[in-house]
Structure formats: structure tokens, C-alpha cells
Scaffold this motif. Sequence first.
Motif, PDB file in Angstrom:
ATOM      1  N   ALA A  78      53.323  43.100  38.151  1.00 56.91           N
ATOM      2  CA  ALA A  78      53.068  43.652  39.482  1.00 56.91           C
ATOM      3  C   ALA A  78      51.950  44.684  39.447  1.00 56.91           C
ATOM      4  CB  ALA A  78      54.346  44.276  40.040  1.00 56.91           C
ATOM      5  N   ALA A  79      51.960  45.555  38.435  1.00 58.38           N
ATOM      6  CA  ALA A  79      50.913  46.580  38.325  1.00 58.38           C
ATOM      7  C   ALA A  79      49.551  45.952  38.052  1.00 58.38           C
ATOM      8  CB  ALA A  79      51.268  47.569  37.222  1.00 58.38           C
ATOM      9  N   ALA A  80      49.537  44.840  37.315  1.00 55.74           N
ATOM     10  CA  ALA A  80      48.271  44.172  37.009  1.00 55.74           C
ATOM     11  C   ALA A  80      47.659  43.521  38.236  1.00 55.74           C
ATOM     12  CB  ALA A  80      48.479  43.116  35.917  1.00 55.74           C
ATOM     13  N   GLY A  81      48.425  43.441  39.322  1.00 57.73           N
ATOM     14  CA  GLY A  81      47.884  42.906  40.569  1.00 57.73           C
ATOM     15  C   GLY A  81      46.868  43.821  41.218  1.00 57.73           C
ATOM     16  N   PHE A  82      46.812  45.078  40.786  1.00 58.46           N
ATOM     17  CA  PHE A  82      45.780  45.981  41.298  1.00 58.46           C
ATOM     18  C   PHE A  82      44.477  45.713  40.553  1.00 58.46           C
ATOM     19  CE2 PHE A  82      43.215  49.798  40.952  1.00 58.46           C
ATOM     20  CZ  PHE A  82      43.082  50.152  42.285  1.00 58.46           C
ATOM     21  N   CYS A  83      43.476  45.251  41.258  1.00 52.28           N
ATOM     22  CA  CYS A  83      42.165  44.982  40.642  1.00 52.28           C
ATOM     23  C   CYS A  83      41.086  45.117  41.711  1.00 52.28           C
ATOM     24  CB  CYS A  83      42.132  43.601  39.987  1.00 52.28           C
ATOM     25  SG  CYS A  83      43.028  42.297  40.865  1.00 52.28           S
ATOM     26  N   HIS A  84      40.911  46.342  42.204  1.00 42.46           N
ATOM     27  CA  HIS A  84      40.029  46.592  43.341  1.00 42.46           C
ATOM     28  C   HIS A  84      38.849  47.488  43.011  1.00 42.46           C
ATOM     29  CE1 HIS A  84      44.026  45.627  44.857  1.00 42.46           C
ATOM     30  NE2 HIS A  84      43.537  45.390  46.035  1.00 42.46           N
ATOM     31  N   THR A  85      38.713  47.896  41.750  1.00 51.20           N
ATOM     32  CA  THR A  85      37.738  48.944  41.444  1.00 51.20           C
ATOM     33  C   THR A  85      36.293  48.478  41.576  1.00 51.20           C
ATOM     34  OG1 THR A  85      39.358  49.891  39.916  1.00 51.20           O
ATOM     35  CG2 THR A  85      37.096  50.674  39.743  1.00 51.20           C
ATOM     36  N   LEU A  86      36.015  47.253  41.156  1.00 50.76           N
ATOM     37  CA  LEU A  86      34.649  46.739  41.156  1.00 50.76           C
ATOM     38  C   LEU A  86      34.583  45.422  41.927  1.00 50.76           C
ATOM     39  CD1 LEU A  86      33.878  47.337  37.368  1.00 50.76           C
ATOM     40  CD2 LEU A  86      33.157  48.780  39.277  1.00 50.76           C
ATOM     41  N   PRO A  87      33.410  45.068  42.467  1.00 49.87           N
ATOM     42  CA  PRO A  87      33.294  43.786  43.178  1.00 49.87           C
ATOM     43  C   PRO A  87      33.638  42.581  42.309  1.00 49.87           C
ATOM     44  CG  PRO A  87      31.419  45.190  43.683  1.00 49.87           C
ATOM     45  CD  PRO A  87      32.181  45.874  42.592  1.00 49.87           C
ATOM     46  N   SER A 128      40.212  38.669  34.414  1.00 47.69           N
ATOM     47  CA  SER A 128      41.119  37.592  34.794  1.00 47.69           C
ATOM     48  C   SER A 128      42.554  38.102  34.846  1.00 47.69           C
ATOM     49  CB  SER A 128      41.020  36.435  33.801  1.00 47.69           C
ATOM     50  OG  SER A 128      42.069  35.516  33.997  1.00 47.69           O
ATOM     51  N   ARG A 129      43.189  37.902  35.994  1.00 45.28           N
ATOM     52  CA  ARG A 129      44.579  38.342  36.150  1.00 45.28           C
ATOM     53  C   ARG A 129      45.497  37.597  35.184  1.00 45.28           C
ATOM     54  NH1 ARG A 129      47.032  39.090  42.157  1.00 45.28           N
ATOM     55  NH2 ARG A 129      48.995  40.131  41.662  1.00 45.28           N
ATOM     56  N   SER A 130      45.269  36.305  35.024  1.00 42.77           N
ATOM     57  CA  SER A 130      46.090  35.518  34.110  1.00 42.77           C
ATOM     58  C   SER A 130      45.878  35.959  32.669  1.00 42.77           C
ATOM     59  CB  SER A 130      45.771  34.030  34.259  1.00 42.77           C
ATOM     60  OG  SER A 130      46.088  33.570  35.555  1.00 42.77           O
ATOM     61  N   ALA A 131      44.630  36.284  32.321  1.00 43.44           N
ATOM     62  CA  ALA A 131      44.357  36.761  30.966  1.00 43.44           C
ATOM     63  C   ALA A 131      45.057  38.083  30.693  1.00 43.44           C
ATOM     64  CB  ALA A 131      42.854  36.902  30.747  1.00 43.44           C
ATOM     65  N   ARG A 132      45.111  38.946  31.692  1.00 41.62           N
ATOM     66  CA  ARG A 132      45.796  40.230  31.517  1.00 41.62           C
ATOM     67  C   ARG A 132      47.276  40.010  31.199  1.00 41.62           C
ATOM     68  NH1 ARG A 132      42.541  41.660  35.896  1.00 41.62           N
ATOM     69  NH2 ARG A 132      44.219  41.667  37.444  1.00 41.62           N
ATOM     70  N   SER A 133      47.910  39.114  31.934  1.00 43.57           N
ATOM     71  CA  SER A 133      49.323  38.835  31.672  1.00 43.57           C
ATOM     72  C   SER A 133      49.503  38.153  30.321  1.00 43.57           C
ATOM     73  CB  SER A 133      49.903  37.958  32.791  1.00 43.57           C
ATOM     74  OG  SER A 133      50.016  38.693  33.985  1.00 43.57           O
ATOM     75  N   SER A 134      48.558  37.294  29.950  1.00 42.77           N
ATOM     76  CA  SER A 134      48.658  36.605  28.668  1.00 42.77           C
ATOM     77  C   SER A 134      48.602  37.592  27.509  1.00 42.77           C
ATOM     78  CB  SER A 134      47.527  35.589  28.528  1.00 42.77           C
ATOM     79  OG  SER A 134      47.562  34.651  29.574  1.00 42.77           O
ATOM     80  N   VAL A 135      47.811  38.644  27.662  1.00 45.98           N
ATOM     81  CA  VAL A 135      47.685  39.647  26.609  1.00 45.98           C
ATOM     82  C   VAL A 135      48.831  40.644  26.650  1.00 45.98           C
ATOM     83  CG1 VAL A 135      46.265  41.560  25.772  1.00 45.98           C
ATOM     84  CG2 VAL A 135      45.179  39.431  26.491  1.00 45.98           C
ATOM     85  N   LEU A 136      49.162  41.128  27.841  1.00 45.82           N
ATOM     86  CA  LEU A 136      50.096  42.245  27.961  1.00 45.82           C
ATOM     87  C   LEU A 136      51.565  41.835  27.902  1.00 45.82           C
ATOM     88  CD1 LEU A 136      48.340  44.318  30.786  1.00 45.82           C
ATOM     89  CD2 LEU A 136      48.483  44.885  28.362  1.00 45.82           C
ATOM     90  N   LEU A 139      45.543  40.489  47.343  1.00 40.53           N
ATOM     91  CA  LEU A 139      45.836  40.738  45.931  1.00 40.53           C
ATOM     92  C   LEU A 139      47.191  41.402  45.734  1.00 40.53           C
ATOM     93  CD1 LEU A 139      42.297  41.946  44.822  1.00 40.53           C
ATOM     94  CD2 LEU A 139      43.448  39.871  44.048  1.00 40.53           C
ATOM     95  N   LEU A 140      47.514  42.384  46.555  1.00 42.41           N
ATOM     96  CA  LEU A 140      48.763  43.116  46.367  1.00 42.41           C
ATOM     97  C   LEU A 140      49.977  42.335  46.856  1.00 42.41           C
ATOM     98  CD1 LEU A 140      47.704  46.771  47.323  1.00 42.41           C
ATOM     99  CD2 LEU A 140      47.989  45.771  45.051  1.00 42.41           C
ATOM    100  N   SER A 141      49.796  41.451  47.824  1.00 39.26           N
ATOM    101  CA  SER A 141      50.930  40.699  48.355  1.00 39.26           C
ATOM    102  C   SER A 141      51.255  39.461  47.528  1.00 39.26           C
ATOM    103  CB  SER A 141      50.657  40.280  49.804  1.00 39.26           C
ATOM    104  OG  SER A 141      49.531  39.421  49.888  1.00 39.26           O
ATOM    105  N   ALA A 142      50.416  39.141  46.547  1.00 39.31           N
ATOM    106  CA  ALA A 142      50.665  37.948  45.725  1.00 39.31           C
ATOM    107  C   ALA A 142      51.996  38.034  44.996  1.00 39.31           C
ATOM    108  CB  ALA A 142      49.529  37.770  44.722  1.00 39.31           C
TER     109      ALA A 142
END
Length: 471
Positions: A407-416, A375-383, A177-180
Motif C-alpha cells: 500500500a505504501a509503495a502505491g505512492f509514486c508522485h514525486t517526479l513525472p 516500476s511498482r511491480s519491481a518495488r514489490s518484487s524486491v521489497l 494511483l492511491l485508489s489502486a
Amino acid sequence: MTLNLRLTAALCVALSLCALLAVPDNFPGMSGQARLTLAVFALATCAWIGTPVDDTYIALGAGLALTVTGVISSDTLFGTLGDPTVWLLICAFVLAAAVTRTGIAGRAAAFLVGGARTVRQLVHLTTAALVVTAFAVPATSGRAALALPVFLALAKALADRRRLVVMLALLFPTVILLSAVATLIGAGAHLITVSVLWQTAGERIGFTQWLLLGLPLAVASSHLAAEAVLLTTTRRADRRAAVHITAEEIQEHSKSPVTGPWTPAEKRCALLLGTVVVLWCSEPLHQVPPAVVALIGAIVASSPALGTVRLKDALKTVPWSLLLFMAATMAMGVALADSGAARWVVSGLPADVTPVVFLTVVVVVSTAAHLVLQSRSARSSVLVPLVVAAAVGAGVNPVAAALASTAAAGFCHTLPASAKPVTLFADIPGTPTYTPRDLLRLSAVLAPLTAALVLLFAVAVWPLLGVPVVR
């Protein structure tokens, strides 16, 4: 929060916003098209957050609503599918199918991991190998699927050391996730960011420039995260014990040979992939667009004489749902910009905010956004459309702000359920893996570290690479 509560809350918020926007006396100075755009945008965002409806279905519905109401033209909606970034991703998946078919990944894993003699060496060699896969396989879910057999081989070799297996199970999705951010094709969110920057700010980021800015951050954040995973999931005694992974152990989970002479197909595929990557990186010299290079590579990779995969088989691996989602959200971004909605939303922000404070807020909000939008793409679409509009108003370079947010939105590790790679490695039958408590413990350490690192790059490193903080 249960699904019903989330659905009810999202519906209440969306309807309340729409009701406010429907009253002409509210929000003076906002045009009718801007009101329509914000209403559709609010409904789509709340649907992404609070309903189980497919993200792509929601995005297509929002794009259609904006077209029917006249906010954007049908040419704008359908034209996004012809965007070069969409073609780049399609061709990259065809190339990835060719690479996967030959089994080159298994040889690379045996070569790198087989050299580890300590736990820390194993962790960082694995991390380096996962970073490299960002150039060969687009999208984090595809890289996770490619890396799973390698993890299973390592887990079997370390079966008597449970904590190390759990550590590796957490390491793989974390680094993926972080290296993407290393490459433009690393995630669909990157292509959305590039499109929004071009449509709203007139700034175009090519493959080479993204590589120059993203690869150092990917390497630094991945190895920093590797240390965090190692220290939060193992004990000192675990880290001191020696390890030795043989090629034979990796071979048990690979359908193709990981040692011995290379087959002609492997040689052709490796040469093709290397050529494509070199051409992508040298775009300023030959001026051939990355999408054209990718198309040439895809045609060669699927050709009857030189290819290693049939075109129809390779096209089956393309996530068409993701591409439609990207196209629809690109159209939504155009609507936000052209209607003036994005400018109105950020017009109330304080005018005396310093660039560093502005970027800090962007990074913090983007880092925490995965708790609301999975959704990572949804986050970028909104933000990203809002961040770009706010950056222009605050005098901040929109490129720096958009890249920091993505780049910051690439962090998404809190929940399964926060990301597909995390979900994939969280439940592997017959293999010990991490628990939600392990993820929370890691996130408590990794979230502030990655946010601080992204901010450091935006303020101190990227200006040295041609992206200043102030426009």
C-alpha cells in the motif's frame, strides 16, 4: 543523476556484491544456492535501477539464471504463468475492454460530475468516480487512459480557470494511483504480493479479503489526497467560485452517448460487470475462485451473441509484458524463500524491534522506494519477499507487513517519470497541466500523510478486520 552515472553506479554496486558473495569465507552459514540467489537478485535490482533495459527482459533473464543454476526448477519458473492470479488479470483486462467499448464510463462521468456545483464537490465526486473504476479496469495505466477523455472535457469546460485545470490534471493520476489498493486487480504489484505471501508464509489472500482491507484505505487516502491537491494548487478565490459541467461538454470528448436511453449492449455490459463484481465480493458464500468468475465473465463479454467485444480484440489490450514480468518475479520470490537467502538477509536485524517500529520502517522505506525503482511491480518484487521474511523473524504478522509495504509503495508522485499515469497527465498538448515543481510541492505534503495513514490502518484498523499486527 544522468543515465551514464546511474548505470555506472548500479554496475559497481552489483559487481561488488557479487564479488563479496563469491568468496566462500565471507558470510559464513550462507548456502551456495543462497549466494547464487542473492547475486542474481542484486544484479536484477541494479539493472532495474540503473539501466534503460526493459524491466520484463531483466526479470526473465534473472528467472532463467536461477533455473539454469538449479536454484529453482523449470516447473517453478514456467508454472508461475499458470498461477490463478495471472489468469485473473488476463480475464479482467478482457472485461475492461468490453466496458471501454460500450462507453459506460462516459455515462458515469456525466452523471457524477454533472451534479457538482462547487469546486470541492467537483473534486470529491471526481475522486469517488475514479475509485470506482478500480473495479472495472485493472492496472493504473489502463484507468488513466480511460479517464483522460473525461479530464479533457472538464479542462475544456474550465478553460478560463487555469489553476482549476492544473489541479484536476494533478488530481486524476494522484487518485488513480492511491485508489489502486482497493482491489486485488488494481495493480500487478498486488498479485505479486499475494503470490509471495502464499509461497513463503503459507498465507492466502483472496479477492474478498483484499477488498475488505484495501477499499477503506483507498477511499480514505484518495479523498485525503484530493484535499491535499486542492489546497496546494488553488487559491481560496478559486475554490469559492461556482462550477457547472454539462453533459453536452462531456459528450464532445466521448464517442458514445453519455445521456439518453441505454443501448442493449450497454445494458448487457453493465449487468455482466455488476454480476462479476458481486460474485467476486461474495466468494466466501459460493466458493467459486475469483479467477474462474473472471474467466466466465470474459467468455460472456466476448461471446458472439451477448458480448460487446471480440475476443481477439480484447486480448490485444492485455499487457502480456506485465504478465511475464509478474511470472518471472514470482519465481524470483520463490528462489529467495526456498534458498534461505531472504532469511539470511534479515537475520542481522535487531531482535528487540517492536511491531510498530518495524511497520514504521517498512512503510517509510516502501514510500520512498519509488525514487529508486520506478516500476511498482519491481518495488514489490524486491521489497515484499524481504519484508515477509523479516516480519516472521520479528514476530510481526507477515500479512500485515506485506500489505503495508504494498500500500505504501502505491505512492509514486514525486517526479513525472515516477509512474505511467503521472507521465500521461504531465504532457497533454493544448491543455495546461502541472510542472515538476507542482509535483514536488504536493509530494512534500502527501508523502507523510499517506505513510501515516497506511501505518494507522496497519496498526489500528486492519486488526479490527482480522489482520492483527502480531502473528
